[in-house]
Design an enzyme around this catalytic site. Structure first.
Site, short mmCIF file in Angstrom:
data_model
loop_
_atom_site.label_atom_id
_atom_site.label_comp_id
_atom_site.label_asym_id
_atom_site.label_seq_id
_atom_site.Cartn_x
_atom_site.Cartn_y
_atom_site.Cartn_z
N SER A 55 0.86 -1.18 0.00
CA SER A 55 0.00 0.00 0.00
C SER A 55 0.90 1.22 0.00
O SER A 55 1.98 1.22 0.60
CB SER A 55 -0.90 0.02 1.24
OG SER A 55 -1.49 1.30 1.42
N SER B 115 32.41 44.02 -5.10
CA SER B 115 31.58 45.18 -5.38
C SER B 115 31.69 45.59 -6.82
O SER B 115 32.76 45.45 -7.44
CB SER B 115 32.00 46.36 -4.47
OG SER B 115 31.31 47.53 -4.83
N HIS C 269 29.13 38.85 24.56
CA HIS C 269 28.24 40.00 24.36
C HIS C 269 28.85 40.98 23.35
O HIS C 269 28.55 42.18 23.37
CB HIS C 269 27.97 40.74 25.67
CG HIS C 269 27.33 39.90 26.72
ND1 HIS C 269 25.97 39.78 26.86
CD2 HIS C 269 27.89 39.10 27.68
CE1 HIS C 269 25.70 38.95 27.88
NE2 HIS C 269 26.84 38.52 28.38
N GLU D 155 28.27 34.05 3.30
CA GLU D 155 26.94 34.60 3.08
C GLU D 155 26.04 33.60 2.35
O GLU D 155 24.85 33.45 2.69
CB GLU D 155 27.04 35.90 2.30
CG GLU D 155 27.67 37.02 3.11
CD GLU D 155 28.04 38.24 2.28
OE1 GLU D 155 28.48 39.23 2.88
OE2 GLU D 155 27.91 38.19 1.04
N LYS E 196 37.36 45.67 -3.25
CA LYS E 196 36.56 45.17 -2.12
C LYS E 196 36.33 43.66 -2.28
O LYS E 196 35.96 43.18 -3.36
CB LYS E 196 35.23 45.89 -2.06
CG LYS E 196 34.44 45.64 -0.77
CD LYS E 196 33.22 46.57 -0.73
CE LYS E 196 32.55 46.53 0.63
NZ LYS E 196 31.93 45.24 0.90
#
Length: 452
Positions: free
Chosen positions: A129, A307, A177, A320, A313
């Site tokens: 099935s 860029s 932090h 990313e 750059k």
């Protein structure tokens, strides 16, 4: 439901044609890895039925030969059913049955559509099935894909461990932090990344083990209706022989038909791997930020100009891309989790979605892990001078000085350092609070017992 024309060049049949007319919501076909897993199960079922004397040996042989031909990749275009179909996956199940039946019929000297020689339901689907074939296929496909992902993760772990060794003697400031914290070495950071992925791989292995329990042969609700008692164990034995895995008959056939939680656990394990990768790649982006106005403690390998307007750059493009992949995997898991909870009574009716998203998560993560390993981690370099400067300038050094100089005196030094621009090491030596040898010895012990 009446007659319907089937294209002359199609190996599928009338059920598939109706499904093609009915379903097009996703605009995307079900992953072939699930189709291939169904085909493997069909071959195992044919072997079991032959052993039980329920299927003619010639018919069983022709079915298995058809399965081998499909698995060889020559008929991939014959499985065109949309992901969003009937919730048990019946359309894909029948699509597979029809293609196998037609190939087997031709093998036995007949023609496509010759149901008297090989019938898609009575022969190819004998004792089966969709309700148990389809989820068993998802399990099989996931176990196979996990093997590839585990290998990719192992490669990434090895690369991270190599960097941990290479950077073992590079001191730097820790950060909590996003503020200065106690010292750490760059090697310790990379060793932590490696360990997190080892734990992720162990979670995947544990989840994969639960998927080795399969309900194939349980039929419509898992009770095994219309099948001999030995049918399930014979299917599993044939499947294990052909795949090399160690699948086992479900302890409770009704439970495994209703609940998709094992798949949900695997999906969650994939999400957790994605979250570890997301955290790690974001760390790398921060550590490589700059090169003049950021942290700049490491250099990521340049892979493309960053860029269209700023010459020279270079961006953390691989990290990313990995970020986006990991976010997508989290989305897949959210859909799987919801679908796992939406079964009703004896059946979950969202299995094609669960299977498709699980497969996509495996594929995206395997490619992402490999990309990170080959195009990013292996090429990372440390800027030891920047790390040393940050280590010596960190306000976190105050914690190391506490036992020797006391909290209040060190707090005053921190305030003076902020006002004067001098680091704590310089102030301690200038004020002759400690000699250089004692201070160096104190700082050398700041990295824990595993570091020199």
């Amino acid at each position: 439901m009446g007659e319907k024309a089937v294209p002359d060049d199609a190996w599928y049949g009338i059920h598939t044609c109706r499904s093609l007319e009915n379903f097009d919501a996703a605009g995307e076909v079900l992953p072939l890895s699930i189709v291939s897993a169904i085909v493997r199960l069909k071959a195992a079922c044919a072997a079991a039925n032959e052993q039980l004397g329920l299927l003619d040996p010639d018919c069983a042989s022709a079915i298995r030969k058809a399965c081998r031909a499909i698995l060889a990749g020559g008929y991939d275009d014959q499985f065109p059913i949309d992901i969003f179909q009937a919730g048990s996956g019946t359309s894909t199940q029948m699509n597979v049955n029809e293609v196998i039946a037609n190939l087997a019929a031709v093998e036995l000297g007949g023609q496509r559509g010759d149901r008297r020689r090989v019938h898609p339901n009575d022969h190819v689907n004998k004792g089966q099935s969709t309700n148990n074939i389809f989820p068993s296929a998802i399990r099989l496909a996931a176990v196979e894909l996990n093997r590839h992902l585990a290998k990719a993760v192992a490669g990434l772990v090895a690369s991270l461990e190599e960097k941990a060794d290479a950077f073992a003697q590079v001191p730097k400031s820790g950060r909590t932090h996003l503020q200065d914290a106690v010292p750490i070495t760059l090697g310790q950071e990379f060793a932590a990344y490696a360990r997190s992925l080892e734990k992720a791989r162990a979670r995947l292995a544990a989840a994969a083990d639960t998927l080795l329990e399969i309900g194939v042969g349980g039929n419509a609700v898992g009770t095994g209706i219309n099948t001999p008692p030995a049918f399930r164990s014979l299917i599993v034995a044939a499947l294990n022989q052909s795949t090399g895995f160690s699948f086992r008959v479900a302890e409770n056939g009704v439970e495994i038909t209703q609940f998709m939680t094992d798949m949900g656990q695997m999906s969650a394990s994939l999400r957790l791997l994605a979250m570890d990768l997301l955290k790690m790649t974001n760390d790398l982006r921060l550590l490589a930020s700059g090169p003049y106005t950021g942290i700049a403690e490491i250099r990521l390998p340049p892979v493309e100009p960053g860029s269209s307007i700023m010459p020279g750059k270079v961006n953390p493009s691989i990290c990313e891309a990995a970020n986006m992949a990991c976010i997508q995997v989290a989305g897949y898991d959210a859909a799987v989790a919801m679908a796992c909870g939406l079964g009703q009574l004896e059946l979950n009716t969202h299995m094609p979605l669960i299977g498709a998203n699980l497969i996509k998560a495996f594929e995206v993560l395997t490619r992402t892990v490999t990309m990170l390993d080959m195009r990013c981690i292996r090429g990372i370099e440390a800027d030891a001078a920047v790390c040393q400067r940050n280590f010596e300038s960190s306000a976190g050094l105050a914690t190391i000085l506490n036992p020797a100089l006391g909290y209040d005196r060190v707090a005053a030094l921190v305030k003076e350092g902020l006002a004067s621009g001098k680091n704590l090491k310089t102030l301690v030596l200038e004020k002759q609070l400690m000699n250089k040898a004692a201070l160096d010895e104190l700082l050398a012990g700041a990295f824990g017992p595993n570091e020199s």
